[in-house]
Design a protein around this motif. Structure first.
Motif, PDB file in Angstrom:
ATOM      1  N   ASN B 170      42.291-102.377  30.222  1.00 35.88           N
ATOM      2  CA  ASN B 170      42.648-101.332  29.254  1.00 35.88           C
ATOM      3  C   ASN B 170      41.444-100.581  28.660  1.00 35.88           C
ATOM      4  O   ASN B 170      41.578 -99.925  27.634  1.00 35.88           O
ATOM      5  CB  ASN B 170      43.497-101.939  28.122  1.00 35.88           C
ATOM      6  N   GLN B 171      40.293-100.705  29.255  1.00 36.47           N
ATOM      7  CA  GLN B 171      39.104-100.002  28.768  1.00 36.47           C
ATOM      8  C   GLN B 171      38.514 -99.154  29.894  1.00 36.47           C
ATOM      9  O   GLN B 171      38.547 -99.566  31.050  1.00 36.47           O
ATOM     10  CB  GLN B 171      38.002-100.997  28.349  1.00 36.47           C
ATOM     11  N   ILE B 172      37.973 -97.979  29.508  1.00 33.97           N
ATOM     12  CA  ILE B 172      37.263 -97.160  30.496  1.00 33.97           C
ATOM     13  C   ILE B 172      35.818 -97.653  30.560  1.00 33.97           C
ATOM     14  O   ILE B 172      35.103 -97.612  29.562  1.00 33.97           O
ATOM     15  CB  ILE B 172      37.297 -95.668  30.122  1.00 33.97           C
ATOM     16  N   LEU B 173      35.408 -98.147  31.739  1.00 42.30           N
ATOM     17  CA  LEU B 173      34.041 -98.658  31.872  1.00 42.30           C
ATOM     18  C   LEU B 173      33.071 -97.568  32.339  1.00 42.30           C
ATOM     19  O   LEU B 173      31.895 -97.599  32.020  1.00 42.30           O
ATOM     20  CB  LEU B 173      33.992 -99.819  32.872  1.00 42.30           C
ATOM     21  N   GLY B 174      33.583 -96.645  33.127  1.00 40.73           N
ATOM     22  CA  GLY B 174      32.691 -95.603  33.626  1.00 40.73           C
ATOM     23  C   GLY B 174      33.485 -94.388  34.066  1.00 40.73           C
ATOM     24  O   GLY B 174      34.667 -94.497  34.401  1.00 40.73           O
ATOM     25  N   SER B 175      32.835 -93.207  34.032  1.00 45.05           N
ATOM     26  CA  SER B 175      33.535 -91.996  34.462  1.00 45.05           C
ATOM     27  C   SER B 175      32.586 -91.064  35.200  1.00 45.05           C
ATOM     28  O   SER B 175      31.365 -91.132  35.022  1.00 45.05           O
ATOM     29  CB  SER B 175      34.143 -91.276  33.256  1.00 45.05           C
ATOM     30  N   GLY B 176      33.163 -90.209  36.027  1.00 46.86           N
ATOM     31  CA  GLY B 176      32.380 -89.211  36.748  1.00 46.86           C
ATOM     32  C   GLY B 176      33.136 -87.896  36.740  1.00 46.86           C
ATOM     33  O   GLY B 176      34.371 -87.883  36.780  1.00 46.86           O
ATOM     34  N   TRP B 177      32.406 -86.790  36.652  1.00 46.61           N
ATOM     35  CA  TRP B 177      33.040 -85.475  36.558  1.00 46.61           C
ATOM     36  C   TRP B 177      32.159 -84.483  37.310  1.00 46.61           C
ATOM     37  O   TRP B 177      31.051 -84.196  36.871  1.00 46.61           O
ATOM     38  CB  TRP B 177      33.187 -85.090  35.068  1.00 46.61           C
ATOM     39  N   VAL B 178      32.594 -84.026  38.459  1.00 45.54           N
ATOM     40  CA  VAL B 178      31.762 -83.118  39.267  1.00 45.54           C
ATOM     41  C   VAL B 178      32.591 -81.907  39.724  1.00 45.54           C
ATOM     42  O   VAL B 178      33.817 -82.012  39.813  1.00 45.54           O
ATOM     43  CB  VAL B 178      31.191 -83.839  40.528  1.00 45.54           C
ATOM     44  N   PRO B 179      31.942 -80.784  39.998  1.00 48.09           N
ATOM     45  CA  PRO B 179      32.707 -79.637  40.525  1.00 48.09           C
ATOM     46  C   PRO B 179      33.289 -79.987  41.902  1.00 48.09           C
ATOM     47  O   PRO B 179      32.639 -80.693  42.676  1.00 48.09           O
ATOM     48  CB  PRO B 179      31.663 -78.521  40.650  1.00 48.09           C
ATOM     49  N   THR B 180      34.498 -79.491  42.185  1.00 46.64           N
ATOM     50  CA  THR B 180      35.079 -79.741  43.503  1.00 46.64           C
ATOM     51  C   THR B 180      34.491 -78.752  44.507  1.00 46.64           C
ATOM     52  O   THR B 180      34.635 -77.541  44.342  1.00 46.64           O
ATOM     53  CB  THR B 180      36.615 -79.587  43.464  1.00 46.64           C
ATOM     54  N   ILE B 181      33.818 -79.303  45.514  1.00 43.02           N
ATOM     55  CA  ILE B 181      33.295 -78.431  46.581  1.00 43.02           C
ATOM     56  C   ILE B 181      33.977 -78.876  47.876  1.00 43.02           C
ATOM     57  O   ILE B 181      35.003 -78.349  48.252  1.00 43.02           O
ATOM     58  CB  ILE B 181      31.747 -78.481  46.655  1.00 43.02           C
ATOM     59  N   LYS B 182      33.450 -79.923  48.489  1.00 41.50           N
ATOM     60  CA  LYS B 182      34.190 -80.515  49.618  1.00 41.50           C
ATOM     61  C   LYS B 182      34.969 -81.678  49.027  1.00 41.50           C
ATOM     62  O   LYS B 182      34.381 -82.550  48.368  1.00 41.50           O
ATOM     63  CB  LYS B 182      33.231 -81.020  50.680  1.00 41.50           C
ATOM     64  N   VAL B 183      36.279 -81.685  49.268  1.00 40.51           N
ATOM     65  CA  VAL B 183      37.174 -82.598  48.549  1.00 40.51           C
ATOM     66  C   VAL B 183      36.698 -84.061  48.605  1.00 40.51           C
ATOM     67  O   VAL B 183      36.536 -84.709  47.563  1.00 40.51           O
ATOM     68  CB  VAL B 183      38.622 -82.449  49.082  1.00 40.51           C
ATOM     69  N   ILE B 184      36.440 -84.569  49.809  1.00 44.56           N
ATOM     70  CA  ILE B 184      36.078 -85.993  49.921  1.00 44.56           C
ATOM     71  C   ILE B 184      34.671 -86.246  49.374  1.00 44.56           C
ATOM     72  O   ILE B 184      34.448 -87.224  48.652  1.00 44.56           O
ATOM     73  CB  ILE B 184      36.226 -86.485  51.371  1.00 44.56           C
ATOM     74  N   ASP B 185      33.751 -85.336  49.659  1.00 47.13           N
ATOM     75  CA  ASP B 185      32.376 -85.506  49.152  1.00 47.13           C
ATOM     76  C   ASP B 185      32.353 -85.520  47.633  1.00 47.13           C
ATOM     77  O   ASP B 185      31.686 -86.346  47.008  1.00 47.13           O
ATOM     78  CB  ASP B 185      31.467 -84.362  49.652  1.00 47.13           C
TER      79      ASP B 185
END
Lengths: 152, 413
Positions: B170-185
């Motif tokens: 129930n806790q957020i340990l880590g997050s990432g936020w990047v622009p979408t360029i190539k979907v999988i990358d």
């Protein structure tokens, strides 16, 4: 006394009947008077500006034409204030008419689905029917509370 | 999806068969393992349905639509969800469709979607909506989950940005936020960033959920347990982060490409709309405004709260015209603050005009998505609706959090 919404919403006869029995008619005439006598609004003849169709969004979605929403911006709040309603169906235009079938459908729906006493009757075609018509409206209006709550 | 039972979706329409879209409707239903059914009615009902339901519609097929709605509510036809649809631009149908939708929502617990079609409507346009409808019908137990457990990851592959979170107990340990360029990358980059912040490795993840436009591709790449559209995931994430899991709530998600307005009851979506006639009503317009004003998108909100939207005439009904009025206003000497405020107001005004009539707005109103972080947006929405707008912490990670939360349900299954 009760706030009684009438349909057709601009019927002088219905409005007069409601008044005679000591209730407050909620009718378009009052709204139109308010609109045309408001100083400083510059959209003649009714002074309905682009804001009214936006207010009408409370009652009809954006896909519904602006004219319906403009009308609903006036009729909708009246329905919300109403404590009883009288709907007369199949009436000639001289008895009252909003000029828009879509507005008429929506107005009647909002009155019918509100949790309050509603009298629905057809416009009379003969003298006998006319007497019965007035009698039923009178009975209905007599059945509504005569005193405002807390004032007895 | 194919191993699940076929979901029966009542088609309540006034004649989509005549509009050249019926094949698309059948196709989208089949793609989510659903079947469209016509609620049965007694033909005599049609004579009085106008008065009985309350709308004396001139079109007999709209009377049929009302009759079918009553058949659904009365349980004469047993269905899992309802799809209400009529032609775009028909005023009478718009009135009936709206009231039929409210009627079903008031008198049943069935999920409902409403859509006005043109002959160009395609199955792809309807996929997310139909997927959400069948998910709500099939996975109520999963959507009822209120706590995240175990170690799970969520990835939201959005049209503009990709978000990832790692959650544990129930806790957020880590997050990432990047622009979408190539979907999988982009998804890999966001996930790695979240893992790094959490101090964990990919192998530690016990279950994963994906959502957003790239959900299928990303989900298949990472072999995710849950691949789910963003309507159910985001509404779940919103009430979870806002701590409003019980009772009514309204969730508005202003995304990079479209918006969602969702009416939620005990964490489960009831009515929802997806749309925005044009990118002018989405985060994209705010992004372009920030670029034109020469500020970073993260600074636009600060500017907007200092400005007066009334000083600038702006209508972002179309993103091209919106940018034109922005440029014209600046040329006439408007301040960047006023322009930023007008841009925020224009976006929320369009959401109000185009979408909020389709859902019953009940408080709390929870605003999520990247645009909710632009301070001027919740301010403008609150002013327009005259209610307090709740922006929960991590509101931009809503889809990723919702995915991680729902994915944890698979650990117990």
């Amino acid at each position: 006394m009760a706030n009684v919404i009438i349909y057709p919403t601009n019927s002088l006869i219905l409005s007069d009947l409601v008044k005679r029995f000591g209730h407050t008619p909620l009718a378009m005439m009052e709204k139109i008077k308010e609109k045309i006598s408001t100083v400083g609004v510059d959209s003649p003849p009714l002074n309905i500006t682009a804001e009214e169709p936006k207010l009408g969004l409370k009652y009809a979605a954006v896909e519904v034409p602006a004219g319906v929403r403009g009308r609903m911006s006036m009729i909708g709040p009246m329905v919300e204030r109403s404590e009883a309603g009288i709907i007369v169906g199949e009436s000639p235009m001289a008895f009252g008419c909003m000029g828009c079938a879509r507005t008429n459908e929506l107005t009647k729906y909002l009155i019918r689905t509100r949790d309050m006493p509603v009298l629905e009757l057809a416009f009379p075609k003969t003298d006998e029917e006319g007497q019965e018509f007035v009698y039923r409206i009178a009975e209905f209006l007599r059945s509504l509370p005569q005193q405002e709550e807390g004032k007895e | 999806m194919k191993d699940e039972a076929v979901a029966k979706v009542a088609l309540v329409s006034c004649g989509s068969e005549y509009a050249g879209v019926h094949g698309e409707l059948e196709s989208v239903a089949s793609s989510v393992n659903a079947k469209l059914v016509y609620p049965e009615i007694e033909v005599d009902i049609l004579d009085d349905i106008g008065k009985d339901f309350g709308i004396e519609a001139a079109s007999p097929d709209l009377r049929l639509m009302m009759a079918r709605a009553t058949a659904v509510v009365e349980g004469i036809t047993d269905v899992d969800g309802v799809f209400i649809t009529s032609c775009f631009r028909c005023a009478e149908a718009a009135i009936v469709r709206n009231e039929v939708r409210s009627y079903i929502n008031k008198h049943s617990t069935l999920p409902v979607i409403s859509y006005s079609f043109t002959e160009r409507t395609t199955a792809a346009t309807l996929l997310t909506r139909m997927e959400a409808l069948t998910t709500i019908a099939r996975r109520r137990h999963l959507l009822a989950r209120e706590k995240q457990s175990g170690l799970t990851a969520g990835i939201d592959s959005g049209s503009t940005t990709t978000k990832a979170v790692i959650m544990k107990d129930n806790q957020i340990l880590g997050s990432g936020w990047v622009p979408t360029i190539k979907v999988i990358d982009s998804a890999t980059e966001a996930l790695n960033s979240a893992l790094e912040e959490a101090g964990l490795k990919k192998e530690d993840i016990q279950a994963m959920g994906t959502t957003g436009y790239g959900r299928f591709l990303v989900g298949e790449h990472f072999n995710a347990n849950l691949i789910q559209e963003e309507i159910t995931v985001n509404s779940k994430g919103a009430v979870y982060l806002a701590d409003k899991q019980q009772g009514s709530a309204t969730v508005i998600d202003i995304g990079g490409m479209d918006n969602k307005a969702i009416s939620v009851e005990d964490g489960i979506p009831g009515m929802f709309t997806m749309g925005g006639i044009c990118a002018g009503a989405s985060g994209r317009f705010l992004d372009m405004t920030a670029k034109r004003l020469g500020v970073d998108i993260t600074e636009l909100g600060d500017l907007a709260v200092k400005g007066m939207e009334q000083n600038v005439s702006m209508n972002s009904y179309c993103i091209v015209f919106g940018i034109q009025s922005l440029v014209n206003s600046l040329a006439k000497g408007s301040t960047p603050e006023d322009v930023a405020a007008a841009a925020c107001h224009s976006v929320v005004e369009q959401i109000f005009e185009q979408q909020l009539q389709e859902v019953d707005v009940k408080e709390p109103l929870i605003l999520v998505g990247g645009s909710s972080l632009i301070e001027g947006v919740p301010k403008a929405l609150g002013e327009l609706l005259k209610i307090d707008v709740l922006v929960p912490p991590n509101s931009h990670l809503i889809g990723a959090v919702g995915s991680a939360l729902l994915a944890s349900g698979f650990l117990e299954e």
